[in-house]
Write a protein that holds these residues in place. Sequence first.
Motif, mmCIF file in Angstrom:
data_model
loop_
_atom_site.group_PDB
_atom_site.id
_atom_site.type_symbol
_atom_site.label_atom_id
_atom_site.label_comp_id
_atom_site.label_asym_id
_atom_site.label_seq_id
_atom_site.Cartn_x
_atom_site.Cartn_y
_atom_site.Cartn_z
ATOM 1 N N VAL A 35 0.859 -1.180 0.000
ATOM 2 C CA VAL A 35 0.000 0.000 0.000
ATOM 3 C C VAL A 35 0.895 1.230 0.000
ATOM 4 O O VAL A 35 1.804 1.334 0.822
ATOM 5 C CB VAL A 35 -0.929 0.028 1.235
ATOM 6 C CG1 VAL A 35 -1.830 1.255 1.206
ATOM 7 C CG2 VAL A 35 -1.745 -1.246 1.318
ATOM 8 N N SER A 36 0.651 2.157 -0.921
ATOM 9 C CA SER A 36 1.494 3.345 -1.002
ATOM 10 C C SER A 36 0.666 4.571 -1.377
ATOM 11 O O SER A 36 -0.154 4.520 -2.284
ATOM 12 C CB SER A 36 2.596 3.121 -2.048
ATOM 13 O OG SER A 36 3.561 4.124 -1.992
ATOM 14 N N ASN A 37 0.897 5.676 -0.646
ATOM 15 C CA ASN A 37 0.243 6.962 -0.915
ATOM 16 C C ASN A 37 1.040 7.749 -1.935
ATOM 17 O O ASN A 37 2.266 7.758 -1.897
ATOM 18 C CB ASN A 37 0.183 7.814 0.354
ATOM 19 C CG ASN A 37 -0.792 7.297 1.362
ATOM 20 O OD1 ASN A 37 -1.645 6.487 1.053
ATOM 21 N ND2 ASN A 37 -0.664 7.758 2.583
ATOM 22 N N PHE A 38 0.348 8.465 -2.794
ATOM 23 C CA PHE A 38 1.026 9.332 -3.762
ATOM 24 C C PHE A 38 1.847 10.424 -3.081
ATOM 25 O O PHE A 38 2.897 10.799 -3.554
ATOM 26 C CB PHE A 38 0.016 10.001 -4.699
ATOM 27 C CG PHE A 38 -0.596 9.085 -5.721
ATOM 28 C CD1 PHE A 38 -0.103 7.820 -5.977
ATOM 29 C CD2 PHE A 38 -1.683 9.518 -6.453
ATOM 30 C CE1 PHE A 38 -0.674 6.995 -6.935
ATOM 31 C CE2 PHE A 38 -2.264 8.702 -7.425
ATOM 32 C CZ PHE A 38 -1.756 7.449 -7.659
ATOM 33 N N ARG A 59 1.109 -6.948 -5.408
ATOM 34 C CA ARG A 59 0.089 -6.068 -5.962
ATOM 35 C C ARG A 59 0.222 -4.731 -5.262
ATOM 36 O O ARG A 59 0.215 -4.669 -4.036
ATOM 37 C CB ARG A 59 -1.299 -6.659 -5.717
ATOM 38 C CG ARG A 59 -2.456 -5.901 -6.333
ATOM 39 C CD ARG A 59 -2.438 -5.851 -7.856
ATOM 40 N NE ARG A 59 -2.181 -7.107 -8.508
ATOM 41 C CZ ARG A 59 -3.092 -8.015 -8.845
ATOM 42 N NH1 ARG A 59 -4.352 -7.802 -8.594
ATOM 43 N NH2 ARG A 59 -2.733 -9.121 -9.450
ATOM 44 N N LEU A 60 0.343 -3.678 -6.031
ATOM 45 C CA LEU A 60 0.458 -2.329 -5.481
ATOM 46 C C LEU A 60 -0.926 -1.709 -5.387
ATOM 47 O O LEU A 60 -1.630 -1.594 -6.380
ATOM 48 C CB LEU A 60 1.364 -1.464 -6.359
ATOM 49 C CG LEU A 60 1.545 -0.016 -5.923
ATOM 50 C CD1 LEU A 60 2.193 0.069 -4.551
ATOM 51 C CD2 LEU A 60 2.383 0.734 -6.953
ATOM 52 N N LEU A 61 -1.311 -1.342 -4.179
ATOM 53 C CA LEU A 61 -2.564 -0.652 -3.938
ATOM 54 C C LEU A 61 -2.194 0.822 -3.783
ATOM 55 O O LEU A 61 -1.524 1.208 -2.826
ATOM 56 C CB LEU A 61 -3.213 -1.197 -2.656
ATOM 57 C CG LEU A 61 -4.647 -0.825 -2.396
ATOM 58 C CD1 LEU A 61 -5.319 -1.921 -1.572
ATOM 59 C CD2 LEU A 61 -4.759 0.481 -1.688
ATOM 60 N N SER A 62 -2.567 1.642 -4.747
ATOM 61 C CA SER A 62 -2.186 3.056 -4.780
ATOM 62 C C SER A 62 -3.294 3.910 -4.191
ATOM 63 O O SER A 62 -4.474 3.662 -4.419
ATOM 64 C CB SER A 62 -1.929 3.498 -6.222
ATOM 65 O OG SER A 62 -0.908 2.707 -6.795
ATOM 66 N N VAL A 63 -2.864 4.947 -3.454
ATOM 67 C CA VAL A 63 -3.823 5.832 -2.809
ATOM 68 C C VAL A 63 -3.478 7.273 -3.150
ATOM 69 O O VAL A 63 -2.358 7.711 -2.936
ATOM 70 C CB VAL A 63 -3.821 5.635 -1.276
ATOM 71 C CG1 VAL A 63 -4.972 6.403 -0.647
ATOM 72 C CG2 VAL A 63 -3.894 4.151 -0.919
ATOM 73 N N ASP A 64 -4.436 8.005 -3.711
ATOM 74 C CA ASP A 64 -4.242 9.408 -4.071
ATOM 75 C C ASP A 64 -4.484 10.252 -2.823
ATOM 76 O O ASP A 64 -5.517 10.904 -2.680
ATOM 77 C CB ASP A 64 -5.203 9.796 -5.191
ATOM 78 C CG ASP A 64 -4.942 11.185 -5.729
ATOM 79 O OD1 ASP A 64 -3.946 11.823 -5.332
ATOM 80 O OD2 ASP A 64 -5.750 11.645 -6.547
ATOM 81 N N SER A 65 -3.505 10.196 -1.905
ATOM 82 C CA SER A 65 -3.698 10.816 -0.611
ATOM 83 C C SER A 65 -2.403 11.385 -0.061
ATOM 84 O O SER A 65 -1.319 11.054 -0.523
ATOM 85 C CB SER A 65 -4.255 9.773 0.364
ATOM 86 O OG SER A 65 -4.516 10.355 1.617
#
Length: 110
Positions: A35-38, A59-65
């Motif tokens: 899990v990674s935040n922008f 699997r990369l779970l991307s967060v626009d945060s």
Amino acid sequence: MFSDIAACPVWPAAKTSDPYRGPWRANTATPVLVVSNFYDPATRYRFGQRMAEELGNSRLLSVDSFGHCILGSARGVDDATAAYLIDLKVPADGQVFQPDRQPFTPPAKG
């Protein structure tokens, strides 16, 4: 809700003179969830991308945060993470999640 103040600096860890430094690629039955935040000020998004690449089966779970800690501030991320941890359900590739609130958004009335 989790705070953006990370507990990482005070996390108890045993010191070792021989830490494991890889390789990190492993043939796992289920991809590892990253899990990674922008806009993470402590761990840049590119670091999350590189970790997912280095792990291989991930699997990369991307967060626009913004912020370092995302769990508890984006319902979609919480649901996807819970589904992964409980049922080993891996989120779809390429998904980008939004936080429940953006910084400086006034609180809801009522």
